[in-house]
Write an enzyme that holds these catalytic residues in place. Structure first.
Site, PDB file in Angstrom:
ATOM      1  CD  GLU A  85      -3.097   0.884   2.165  1.00  0.00           C
ATOM      2  OE1 GLU A  85      -3.689   1.905   2.561  1.00  0.00           O
ATOM      3  OE2 GLU A  85      -3.356  -0.257   2.586  1.00  0.00           O
ATOM      4  CG  ASP A 278       0.731 -16.877  12.029  1.00  0.00           C
ATOM      5  OD1 ASP A 278       0.002 -16.313  11.185  1.00  0.00           O
ATOM      6  OD2 ASP A 278       0.494 -18.014  12.471  1.00  0.00           O
ATOM      7  CG  HIS A 375      -3.649   6.403  -1.059  1.00  0.00           C
ATOM      8  ND1 HIS A 375      -2.987   5.343  -0.473  1.00  0.00           N
ATOM      9  CD2 HIS A 375      -4.323   5.894  -2.112  1.00  0.00           C
ATOM     10  CE1 HIS A 375      -3.255   4.238  -1.138  1.00  0.00           C
ATOM     11  NE2 HIS A 375      -4.062   4.545  -2.132  1.00  0.00           N
TER      12      HIS A 375
END
EC number: 1.1.1.88
Length: 431
Positions: A85, A278, A375
């Site tokens: 991202e 994990d 963004h």
């Protein structure tokens, strides 16, 4: 490399962002005293990867970026983030600058792993099993030699009868020290199940670890004076109030709470990917905790005092700094060297602060000028890079594409390619 030989933190240069990839690597290598031969994310040990999973055919590359100088509990940390991202690393770096004076801190208590055994029994065996602590400790002692030496080991047990299923549940709580301890916890569950069958004759239908550690949480908090939020005092107060309001929406709207918590996990999951933790276990436990009341709530909250914005988070974090793949994978080893983390508890605390900082950056952007502005700038860079690679766009074409995407507020590869074809057709007609 001896981590104790490092200084208390790795403070990267102010112009780190503007350096080339090679220069950034060299700066980090010099801090860590790595030689030019040492691994640095840019290759992979395929022999090791081949032995990690079945039917290995290759590996997936994730970009790893650095969040520099995030001040946590009075200490500066540089943090590796693996993410696809665009804005995650940029947003965290921005947050790190603002929160430098906000006294960002974490606190946590014990963090235990849980082995579970589900025993077939119509009778409630709680009175029998609650007194089994000493026996169970003896049964599992051979598995806990290393943990006991490090100060960990068996801590306690709990049990309850599930009448509707005719099942007795037994939870065994173990301090796994700096490891996440999945293999150990599964081994403990299987060993105890075997002894229960031999000792009492009860069939154990399920013996496995639990990924729910919602009773063991980390808390993080900051207090940011309004003057550090924006240059103008009135503007800062208004922005803080907007952040407070946006934060509160998630407590009434689950749809908003889900998105809020995803923003928290942007940073946390990024660090965990870079350290080979994990992430599935981590996120399963986090989202269970968010819904512990029967309704899905935000993990964080932001509110104002007379002169400050306060951010708080409470979150369970099932991670490790040793054991399993973490101790042998070169990328994971390097990530922990960069962070200069000395224990699992410190790592958990850092992650809680990273989650809060990620969330703060997102809420500030939403309250200020919308999430898309920062963004999209990074997303556009990806689009232009692809067009440059595939179609060799010129600087003139690049400028025209930027203007048109900004004018139309459309930032997609398909739209950019359509505009590029139009630009080139117009140029052909002029010739």
């Amino acid at each position: 490399m001896n981590l104790e030989s490092l200084s208390s933190f790795m403070e990267l240069s102010k112009n780190f962002r503007h350096k080339s990839v090679l220069e950034k690597r060299q700066e980090i290598k010099s801090f860590l005293e790595l030689s030019y031969k040492d691994f640095f994310y840019n290759n992979a040990n395929e022999d090791f990867l081949f032995n990690m999973i079945e039917n290995y055919i290759g590996y997936l590359s994730f970009p790893i970026g650095i969040v520099k100088n995030l001040k946590i509990n009075g200490k500066y940390y540089s943090l590796p983030i693996a993410t696809e991202e665009s804005s995650v690393v940029a947003a965290l770096n921005f947050a790190a600058k603002i929160l430098e004076n906000a006294d960002l801190r974490y606190s946590l208590g014990e963090v235990l792993g849980i082995s579970q055994i589900y025993i077939k029994s119509e009778k409630d065996l709680s009175k029998i099993f609650v007194d089994l602590g000493d026996k169970i400790k003896t049964w599992i002692e051979p598995l806990l030699t290393n943990m006991n030496q490090r100060g960990g080991g068996f801590r306690r047990l709990s049990t309850r009868h599930i009448k509707e299923l005719g099942i007795q549940k037994l939870n065994i709580y173990v301090d796994t020290c700096d490891a996440m301890g999945a293999n150990l916890l599964n081994s403990i569950a299987e060993r105890v199940a075997e002894f229960i069958f031999l000792e009492f004759g009860y069939e154990c239908v399920l013996k496995v670890l639990s990924n729910d550690i919602s009773e063991f949480t980390a808390k993080a908090r900051f207090v940011l004076d309004f003057k550090h939020l924006l240059p103008g005092k009135e503007d800062s107060w208004n922005l803080a109030k907007k952040i407070e309001l946006i934060s509160s929406i998630g407590f009434y709207e689950e749809e908003r709470a889900v998105t809020n918590n995803k923003g928290i996990m942007n940073g946390i999951t990024g660090v965990c990917l870079a350290t080979f933790n994990d992430t599935r276990a981590l996120e399963a436990s986090v989202h269970k905790f968010a819904s512990k009341s029967g309704k899905y709530f935000p993990l964080s909250k932001f509110y104002t005092t007379d002169n400050a914005l306060v951010g708080e988070i409470e979150i369970p974090l099932q991670v490790g700094t040793k054991g399993g793949v973490i101790s042998f994978n070169e990328a994971s080893i390097l990530s922990f060297k960069i962070m200069n983390v000395n224990s699992k508890s410190e790592f958990i605390g850092i992650l809680s602060c990273v989650g809060l900082a990620s969330n703060f950056a997102a809420l500030r952007a939403l309250a200020f000028n919308g999430i898309q502005k920062g963004h999209m700038r990074l997303h556009v860079n990806k689009i232009l890079h692809l067009l440059k690679t595939k179609y060799n766009i010129s600087d003139f074409e690049k400028d025209k594409l930027l203007l048109e995407m900004e004018r139309m507020n459309i930032y997609s590869f398909d739209f950019a390619f359509k505009i590029l074809k139009k630009i080139r057709l117009e140029n052909e007609n002029k010739v």
